[in-house]
Design a protein around this motif. Structure first.
Motif, short mmCIF file in Angstrom:
data_model
loop_
_atom_site.label_atom_id
_atom_site.label_comp_id
_atom_site.label_asym_id
_atom_site.label_seq_id
_atom_site.Cartn_x
_atom_site.Cartn_y
_atom_site.Cartn_z
N ASN A 392 0.86 -1.18 0.00
CA ASN A 392 0.00 0.00 0.00
C ASN A 392 0.90 1.23 0.00
O ASN A 392 1.59 1.51 0.98
N THR A 394 0.10 4.29 -0.06
CA THR A 394 -0.57 5.41 0.61
C THR A 394 -0.54 6.70 -0.22
O THR A 394 -1.57 7.27 -0.51
N LEU A 404 -2.82 0.39 -4.18
CA LEU A 404 -2.55 -1.05 -4.15
C LEU A 404 -2.30 -1.61 -5.55
O LEU A 404 -2.12 -2.81 -5.72
N GLN A 574 -12.39 -3.75 -0.75
CA GLN A 574 -11.22 -4.22 -0.01
C GLN A 574 -11.59 -5.19 1.11
O GLN A 574 -10.80 -5.45 2.02
C1 NAG Z 1 -3.75 2.16 2.32
O1 NAG Z 1 -3.27 3.24 3.06
C2 NAG Z 1 -4.19 4.30 3.21
C3 NAG Z 1 -3.50 5.45 3.92
O2 NAG Z 1 -2.91 5.01 5.10
C4 NAG Z 1 -5.41 3.82 3.95
O3 NAG Z 1 -6.36 4.86 4.00
C5 NAG Z 1 -6.00 2.65 3.21
O4 NAG Z 1 -7.08 2.11 3.96
C6 NAG Z 1 -4.96 1.57 3.00
N1 NAG Z 1 -5.55 0.53 2.23
C7 NAG Z 1 -5.49 -0.74 2.62
C8 NAG Z 1 -6.21 -1.73 1.76
O5 NAG Z 1 -4.89 -1.11 3.58
#
Ligand code: NAG
Ligand code: NAG
Ligand code: NAG
Ligand code: NAG
Ligand code: NAG
Ligand code: NAG
Ligand code: NAG
Length: 652
Positions: A392, A394, A404, A574
């Motif tokens: 991730n 971010t 992702l 997700q």
């Molecule tokens: C990826 O990181 C972002 C920012 O921290 C977060 O909002 C998001 O839920 C994350 N996605 C997953 C699938 O973990």
């Protein structure tokens, strides 16, 4: 510092158009080299291992568990990822050649079940697909993909030939009346429930439908020759005009991220990465119908400019949904990789210019495997040339793919690549041998494989055993009941290509016009080897970086990493797939670098090592397993991140 071989590589060259200009009985310009029917070519060696891994992996199991295939609206279900209804069509396009290239009964059964269901559901007016008149508009686009699969199936399996030809003729009549009626099915009309943007996909990818209409003209015109030609003309009329886009003054050479958003909006049809990959064959396809010779140049410009201004060192196109520029943190989509391979192979057999085959090999040997896990159960949506980890992000650096999208998963970012990736190696294999005239066979996309066919009614088989592109020797055994010519393509980078062990042809050199070496094969059994010679090549890339190739392979730094995995997750929510609803081999992964990756090398110290001489690993591209490697003097450097991706510096 050891650079381990896994991923990628190159080579553009100037070319001569070889395309023939006399019409066939169908009224179309002939292919420079006509493809053999699906099923004539079987893979050997590493290519068979990879195709089998795909069959044993995600591609060969989508029908068992993936909602957009198993419960597609095309076969009575209610699952689609978009209003285009294209998921099962992509699957058909890939699974037909996968099943018949491997002659795999389990996959053939899947194909039969789906194709029978599609044919059984043909509507009274001849429409193929789930869209009913009562429900509103019928967009033609998704049929394009089904027809590519069906035409291949008709070639491969005699029992399907007549039902498929009949279905396509009926559809062709219906499409003729629709298109005559102000472009219905292809352009948006007031009151349609779908949007004008939904229609753009077919307008911008029109050539892929024309491929199937030309197949009908070539092999099964029935009494529809005129209707087919009119359909091709009408489709071109309503289509995006790529011949205009691939001309000086129209084409955008800049990094799209440096231009105003309005440019992107106005030119979207020409900027979407997967669409660009498909359209690389636009000029070569339409040229067959309109005999416009300047399209040979259009095709060349389109391909050369795409890779010069928006290309990755791995042979694919940098487009994280939309074209970008050359920064190595941009992504390339897996769908783009496989469409690039198919389009470049098409351009080669349509036009005969060997540079297209060089580029097809590059994408097939580098970009495609880089985007897949070794076991073919997980894939990336986009691959970054410079990628130190897969997680991730971010703060992702992409135009319109999510944080992702560079992770290996069942359906990262969006499900199109889940259903479209299976066509990659099957199509590559289908076009690895081609016909050259009445009595010639050409080994076009060099790889381990075997063609069985007839020349003048006599049986011929050409078997090539090789570790190419990992090794530079190809060994041939030819069994033939007739004298014929075998032609071997010489890649642009191969400066020392030569035949050995065939007395009459030792020392034969390539024809500079065709880039082919001709070997005269007497009837009986003939064995010889073809040696290419491979040098290490350092190619300059943007921002004072270099890419390193040996032959058709791009080399990358192997970054040791840790891998953690979990259940597959739905791309949109997700949420994890419920327990028991997916095969145990299906996982989503996070890969984290366990060392630093930010090294610079001194290219003058590069040294190739063949490794221990053991056979290739299985699977071939499993991380860090290939025996060959390159060493160089290297040092750690400061290498800043752009957002959470890597800024260009050093090599890619
Ligand atoms: C990826 O990181 C972002 C920012 O921290 C977060 O909002 C998001 O839920 C994350 N996605 C997953 C699938 O973990
Ligand atoms: C397919 O649809 C059936 C019936 O609605 C449902 O039971 C099944 O879970 C669905 N399967 C998938 C993979 O979506
Ligand atoms: C054809 O379709 C276009 C787009 O919907 C519309 O503007 C035009 O009026 C139509 N022409 C005719 C003759 O129906
Ligand atoms: C065209 O062929 C189909 C069958 O293939 C036949 O049904 C139809 O009558 C023919 N049409 C004409 C105009 O000959
Ligand atoms: C032929 O193709 C070129 C693009 O290569 C295009 O500009 C030209 O208009 C075409 N000519 C005709 C007669 O369609
Ligand atoms: C992995 O790469 C990141 C980004 O450059 C770096 O911060 C981190 O230290 C690296 N991890 C290890 C274990 O070296
Ligand atoms: C590469 O150089 C161009 C200008 O030549 C610049 O616009 C771009 O940001 C640079 N890319 C990186 C990753 O430094």
């Amino acid at each position: 510092m050891r650079l381990r071989g896994t991923v990628l590589a190159v080579l553009p060259l100037a070319n001569i158009g070889l395309a023939s200009t006399s019409e066939t009985s169908s009224g179309l310009l002939p292919f420079a080299y006509e493809p053999f029917p699906l099923g004539s070519i079987t893979p050997n060696g590493w290519l068979r291992i990879e195709l089998q891994a795909s069959a044993d992996g995600l591609a060969g199991h989508l029908f068992d568990f993936f909602r957009f295939v198993k419960n597609s609206t095309w076969i009575g279900g209610d699952q689609e990822y978009s209003s285009l209804n294209e998921a099962l069509p992509y699957w058909v396009n890939g699974l037909v050649p996968l099943a018949y290239t491997l002659q795999d009964d389990r996959l053939k059964d899947q194909v039969s079940t789906v194709v029978d269901s599609i044919l059984d559901r043909i509507q009274p007016d001849g429409w193929i697909g789930p869209e009913t008149l009562a429900s509103g508009e019928r967009m033609i686009w998704a049929r394009t993909l089904v027809f590519l699969g069906l035409t291949n199936l008709a070639d491969a399996d005699p029992k399907y030939e007549q039902p498929i030809v009949d279905a396509l003729h009926r559809f062709n009549d219906l499409m003729h009346s629709m298109l005559k009626n102000n472009g219905t099915g292809m352009i948006y009309h007031q009151g349609d429930k779908v949007t004008a943007d939904d229609y753009v996909w077919f307008q911008a990818r029109s050539e892929d439908m024309v491929v199937s209409l030309q197949w009908l003209l070539d092999y099964h015109p029935g009494n529809q020759t005129e209707i087919l030609k009119e359909n091709i003309d009408m489709i071109h009329h309503w289509a995006s005009k790529w011949e205009g886009w691939y001309s000086e003054g129209s084409y955008i050479t800049e990094d799209l991220n440096d231009l105003p958003q309005s440019v992107t909006t106005d030119q979207w049809q020409f900027l979407h990465g997967v669409t660009v990959a498909e359209s690389l064959k636009f000029a070569a396809v339409y040229r067959r119908s309109n005999a416009n010779e300047s399209l040979v140049t259009t095709a060349k410009n389109g391909v050369d400019w795409t890779f010069k201004y928006h290309g990755a060192a791995s042979g694919t196109i940098l487009a994280d949904e939309r074209l970008d520029g050359l920064n190595p943190y941009y992504g390339s989509e897996l769908c783009t990789d496989v469409e690039t391979i198919y389009s470049l192979a098409y351009n080669y057999f349509a036009l005969g210019d060997s540079s297209y085959a060089d580029r097809a090999e590059l994408a097939a040997f580098n970009a495609l495997p880089a985007a897949l896990s070794g076991d073919w159960w997980a894939h990336q949506y986009v691959t970054q040339p410079n990628q130190p980890y897969s997680k991730n992000l971010t703060d992702e650096p992409f135009w319109n793919t999510n944080a992702l999208s560079q992770t290996f998963a069942v359906e990262p970012d969006y499900p199109c690549c889940t259903v479209n990736h299976p066509q990659g190696y099957p199509k590559f294999t289908m076009y690895s041998f081609l016909k050259n005239g009445d009595s010639g066979i050409l080994h076009s996309l060099l790889s381990p494989g075997r063609i069985q066919t007839q020349i003048q009614g006599k049986a011929v088989s050409v078997d090539c055993q090789t570790d190419y592109p990992f090794d530079n020797t190809l060994s041939y055994t030819v069994d033939s009941d007739v004298d014929f010519q075998l032609y071997l393509r010489v890649p642009g980078w191969a400066t020392q290509a030569k035949i050995q062990g065939s007395p009459s042809d030792d020392g034969a050199s390539k024809d500079p016009k065709t880039d082919l070496i001709k070997v005269n094969i007497p009837s009986g059994t003939t064995k010889f080897t073809y040696e290419l010679g491979m040098d290490l090549v350092t190619a300059d890339r943007a921002n004072d970086t270099v890419a390193i190739y040996r032959g058709a392979l791009l080399y990358a730094l192997h970054i040791p990493h840790t891998s953690t995995s979990g259940p597959p997750k739905f791309y949109d929510t997700q949420k994890e797939y419920p327990v028991g609803t997916y095969p145990s081999e299906a996982h989503d992964y996070v890969l984290l670098n366990s060392t630093e990756w930010n090294v610079a090398i001194d290219p003058s110290t590069l040294e190739y090592h063949a490794g221990s001489g053991e056979s290739l690993p299985s699977p071939t591209f499993e991380d860090g397993q290939l025996p060959m490697y390159i060493t160089a003097k290297a040092c750690l450097i400061g290498w800043p991140l752009f957002r959470s991706a890597v800024l260009s510096r050093g090599y890619v």
